[in-house]
Design a protein around this motif. Structure first.
Motif, PDB file in Angstrom:
ATOM      1  N   SER A 114       0.869  -1.238   0.157  1.00 14.30           N
ATOM      2  CA  SER A 114      -0.037   0.139   0.016  1.00 14.30           C
ATOM      3  C   SER A 114       0.786   1.492   0.083  1.00 14.30           C
ATOM      4  CB  SER A 114      -1.026  -0.034   1.329  1.00 14.30           C
ATOM      5  OG  SER A 114      -1.760  -0.951   1.114  1.00 14.30           O
ATOM      6  N   LEU A 117       2.084   2.330  -3.273  1.00 17.06           N
ATOM      7  CA  LEU A 117       0.836   2.738  -4.137  1.00 17.06           C
ATOM      8  C   LEU A 117       0.681   4.331  -3.829  1.00 17.06           C
ATOM      9  CD1 LEU A 117      -1.542  -0.120  -4.334  1.00 17.06           C
ATOM     10  CD2 LEU A 117       0.001   0.504  -6.296  1.00 17.06           C
ATOM     11  N   ARG A 118       0.668   4.365  -2.352  1.00 22.38           N
ATOM     12  CA  ARG A 118       0.402   5.823  -1.788  1.00 22.38           C
ATOM     13  C   ARG A 118       1.338   6.992  -2.303  1.00 22.38           C
ATOM     14  NH1 ARG A 118      -0.655   7.129   4.460  1.00 22.38           N
ATOM     15  NH2 ARG A 118      -0.945   9.353   4.254  1.00 22.38           N
ATOM     16  N   PRO A 202      -4.437   2.332  -1.838  1.00 28.94           N
ATOM     17  CA  PRO A 202      -3.283   3.017  -1.194  1.00 28.94           C
ATOM     18  C   PRO A 202      -3.270   3.429   0.419  1.00 28.94           C
ATOM     19  CG  PRO A 202      -4.351   4.690  -2.554  1.00 28.94           C
ATOM     20  CD  PRO A 202      -4.951   3.577  -2.735  1.00 28.94           C
TER      21      PRO A 202
END
Length: 302
Positions: A114, A117-118, A202
């Motif tokens: 995550s 992605l963030r 994310p």
């Protein structure tokens, strides 16, 4: 007609061009395999907070201790009472502590994917000699390995304790191997499900909540339906209902092929046909999770 005058540097200008010694890299090119191994080792260490802040180490290390502590107590009891067998079967141990395993997956799967992605670092990975398959394999293998360490360590404690209690070596070795095979399959399945859910968002908090919900609610629903089927004496349906929860899938495979006693209501074990379906569904879910991750990261890397 005006004549253009040459531009001269102002008095006292100290502008200089310095040779700072930059040279092109002419060393060995380590390539994709090295990048994949590096990402795997980094992700595996990160799953236990190694190389991260002290705060990040607390939860995974605490869960590891919680997984191993009951095994140590069971061993102490078996040695003290000179028992003929361990209080808990190797294949049963992970099922009893499924809540700890689910919490570990929920906390570490979002941590693995995550944040990338963030902060939009995934395209940076792919700017190097690394492809989508390398990233997915490294992350999947790292979380599955971390889960295997979490679930296999207490089995090792049980095995060593059984040998110290002078239980039958051949029986304990066979059952220990069956337990290892079971938790290896569990690790692959849970890691795949956790990563697929975490890769959707994310937001780490959303990922944690979603993983817990999927693993916990599915098990609760399946257990309830199995209990209802048992009360209504439709025992044939108990095995088929178990196909709809990750933890009962592992239980069904163990009961059908690893010699484990069934823990379904009424100790109803899956039939041979149901056992074959359990294996196919489990392997299909693992392959499906891998395929969904590949599809997800092909889009993210654009």
């Amino acid at each position: 007609m005006a004549v253009e005058q040459p531009v001269t540097a102002p008095a006292g200008d100290q502008t200089r061009i310095h040779n700072i010694g930059y040279r092109s890299y002419d060393g060995p090119r380590l390539g994709r395999a090295y990048a994949r191994r590096s990402l795997y080792s980094q992700s595996l260490r990160g799953a236990y907070g190694l190389g991260r802040s002290a705060k990040s180490k607390v939860l995974p290390m605490l869960l590891f201790v919680v997984m191993c502590l009951p095994a140590g107590i069971l061993v102490a009891v078996a040695v003290a009472t000179k028992a003929d067998e361990l209080p808990v079967e190797y294949t049963r141990y992970a099922i009893l502590l499924q809540a700890v395993i689910s919490l570990y997956v929920a906390s570490q799967a979002p941590q693995a994917v995550s944040l990338d992605l963030r902060f939009k670092t995934v395209p940076l990975y792919f700017s190097r000699p690394m492809e989508t398959a390398d990233y997915v394999r490294a992350k999947y293998a790292a979380l599955a390995s971390a889960l295997f360490l979490l679930t296999a360590a207490p089995l090792l404690v049980l095995y060593i304790g059984a040998l110290l209690a002078k239980l039958d070596f051949a029986d304990q070795t066979r059952e220990f191997a069956q337990g290892l095979l079971s938790v290896a399959l569990l690790s692959l399945l849970f890691a795949g499900i956790g990563l697929v859910i975490a890769a959707v968002t994310p937001r780490r908090g959303f990922g944690v909540a979603a993983v817990i919900a999927v693993l916990t609610i599915s098990y609760g629903a399946v257990s309830t339906l199995q209990a209802i089927a048992f009360e209504q004496e439709t025992t044939d349906a108990i095995g088929w209902i178990g196909l709809f929860s990750p933890i009962t899938l592992i239980e069904g495979v163990q009961s059908a092929f690893l010699g484990a006693r069934s823990t379904f209501p009424g100790n109803v074990a899956p039939t041979d046909a149901q056992g074959a379906v359990y294996v196919l569904v489990t392997l299909g879910l693992i392959a499906g999770c891998y395929g969904l991750l590949m599809r997800r990261y092909r889009k993210v890397g654009l």
